[in-house]
Design a protein around this motif. Structure first.
Motif, mmCIF file in Angstrom:
data_model
loop_
_atom_site.group_PDB
_atom_site.id
_atom_site.type_symbol
_atom_site.label_atom_id
_atom_site.label_comp_id
_atom_site.label_asym_id
_atom_site.label_seq_id
_atom_site.Cartn_x
_atom_site.Cartn_y
_atom_site.Cartn_z
ATOM 1 N N ILE A 31 14.846 111.220 -5.162
ATOM 2 C CA ILE A 31 14.897 110.053 -4.280
ATOM 3 C C ILE A 31 13.513 109.402 -4.186
ATOM 4 C CG2 ILE A 31 15.211 109.308 -1.876
ATOM 5 C CD1 ILE A 31 17.381 111.443 -1.620
ATOM 6 N N GLY A 32 12.483 110.248 -4.089
ATOM 7 C CA GLY A 32 11.120 109.737 -3.995
ATOM 8 C C GLY A 32 10.719 108.931 -5.219
ATOM 9 N N ILE A 38 8.247 118.979 11.655
ATOM 10 C CA ILE A 38 8.385 117.909 12.645
ATOM 11 C C ILE A 38 7.194 116.962 12.570
ATOM 12 C CG2 ILE A 38 8.481 117.384 15.115
ATOM 13 C CD1 ILE A 38 9.934 120.041 15.501
ATOM 14 N N VAL A 39 6.003 117.543 12.534
ATOM 15 C CA VAL A 39 4.786 116.731 12.478
ATOM 16 C C VAL A 39 4.732 115.922 11.184
ATOM 17 C CG1 VAL A 39 2.264 116.800 12.381
ATOM 18 C CG2 VAL A 39 3.485 118.300 13.958
ATOM 19 N N GLY A 40 5.116 116.560 10.074
ATOM 20 C CA GLY A 40 5.112 115.872 8.792
ATOM 21 C C GLY A 40 6.054 114.681 8.793
ATOM 22 N N ALA A 41 7.205 114.841 9.430
ATOM 23 C CA ALA A 41 8.167 113.734 9.515
ATOM 24 C C ALA A 41 7.608 112.592 10.353
ATOM 25 C CB ALA A 41 9.483 114.232 10.100
ATOM 26 N N ILE A 78 12.429 108.886 3.375
ATOM 27 C CA ILE A 78 13.523 109.873 3.394
ATOM 28 C C ILE A 78 13.154 111.087 2.545
ATOM 29 C CG2 ILE A 78 15.899 110.309 2.623
ATOM 30 C CD1 ILE A 78 16.538 107.399 3.351
ATOM 31 N N ALA A 79 12.616 110.832 1.351
ATOM 32 C CA ALA A 79 12.240 111.919 0.451
ATOM 33 C C ALA A 79 11.152 112.786 1.063
ATOM 34 C CB ALA A 79 11.767 111.343 -0.885
ATOM 35 N N VAL A 127 11.389 116.768 2.092
ATOM 36 C CA VAL A 127 10.501 117.788 1.517
ATOM 37 C C VAL A 127 9.853 118.613 2.623
ATOM 38 C CG1 VAL A 127 8.328 118.154 0.301
ATOM 39 C CG2 VAL A 127 10.021 116.592 -0.644
ATOM 40 N N VAL A 128 9.275 117.943 3.634
ATOM 41 C CA VAL A 128 8.587 118.692 4.688
ATOM 42 C C VAL A 128 9.562 119.492 5.550
ATOM 43 C CG1 VAL A 128 6.648 117.079 4.788
ATOM 44 C CG2 VAL A 128 8.603 116.695 6.276
#
Length: 295
Positions: A130-131, A249-252, A286-287, A291-292
């Motif tokens: 997707i990325g 969560i932080v990565g998102a 989204i990608a 991943v995270v």
């Protein structure tokens, strides 16, 4: 206001970091109107050397060491990724430049699989696909392939991913401050060498890595100081965020950086992303979140 107060501390810290990153990008864009991207990177890093050097002076580090070449590699990749990122900030919309840099988690997953033998789940592989689709939509390559800015944008993600992947190994040998210092120190010394080389050897096609050093004057000092200070504080709040909440969560939440960057870029005169570019940005977000979240 009440809802903001009720947010998890890690989320709040990352929102602050994302906003500061976006404003730092604005200062980089403004500074780039008066100096080369190489000089912008130099000033971004020299502030880091000063702040981290002072922190090490106040509290000496405790590291067992033993990986000097990997430490240099981390610094070199971080420097090159930042150079490509700042060059793109100067030449394309801020939101696009930031989006390219946010592909780093996608490439990090690939490099961790290749070099660290980390397993990738099916959802992670889907995220990688997707990325890449998102990258193609943003770049919108013509019959001549990717443009110079697209290539540098993709490299800003790849270089950052290589730096992040090396950190996973380095953290077993060095104090975190030493790892960060390797990045800022290399990112200060190499530009000085490139400034010297540029006096005698300059090719316009290599303007992303070569450039003349011009002493800032007037309001330009505000730009470079703002760049250095905001860059340092954004790193500080990002570190605090990862210390408060789960990395997934932080990565998102970190992808809000793209939204802030688009808004700040529009204040500087950037156009609103078109439909195809917006679709590409959404796919990369989204990608990255997939991943995270898969870790």
């Amino acid at each position: 206001m009440k809802r903001i107060k009720e947010l998890n501390n890690g989320i709040k810290y990352m929102l602050i970091a994302s906003l500061l990153f976006a404003v730092m990008g604005a200062f980089a864009k403004l500074a780039s109107e008066h100096m080369s991207s190489l000089e912008v990177v130099f000033f971004r890093n020299i502030f880091g050397v000063i702040f981290i050097g002072y922190a090490l002076y106040k509290s000496p580090m405790k590291s067992k060491g033993g990986k000097p070449f990997l430490l240099f590699f981390r610094g070199l990749m971080g420097f090159l990724a930042l150079l490509a990122y700042f060059y793109n900030i100067a030449n394309i919309p801020l939101g696009d430049a930031v989006t390219y840099s946010k592909t780093a988690p996608i490439f990090t997953a690939i490099f961790a699989w290749l070099f660290l033998n980390e397993k990738l789940s099916l959802s992670a592989w889907i995220a990688v696909f997707i990325g890449f689709c998102g990258i193609v939509l943003i770049a919108q390559p013509s019959g001549f392939g990717f443009s110079k800015y697209d290539i540098l944008g993709i490299f800003s993600g790849i270089g950052a991913a290589l730096a992040y992947t090396s950190i996973r190994e380095l953290k077993n040998y060095y104090d975190t401050r030493m790892i960060v210092l390797s990045f800022t120190f290399v990112g200060t010394i190499i530009p000085i060498l490139l400034f010297i080389i540029s006096k005698y050897f300059y090719i316009p096609e290599l303007d992303f890595i070569l450039g003349e050093f011009i002493i800032p004057s007037g309001v330009v000092w505000v730009y470079v100081v703002g760049l250095g200070v905001l860059g340092t504080f954004s790193q500080y709040f990002m570190t605090k965020a990862y210390g408060e909440t789960k990395a997934g969560i932080v990565g998102a939440v970190s992808y809000t950086n793209i939204v802030f960057a688009i808004f700040v870029g529009m204040l500087l005169g950037d156009a609103l992303p078109n439909f195809i570019t917006t679709c590409g940005i959404v796919l990369i977000v989204i990608a990255g979140i997939m991943v995270v979240k898969s870790k």
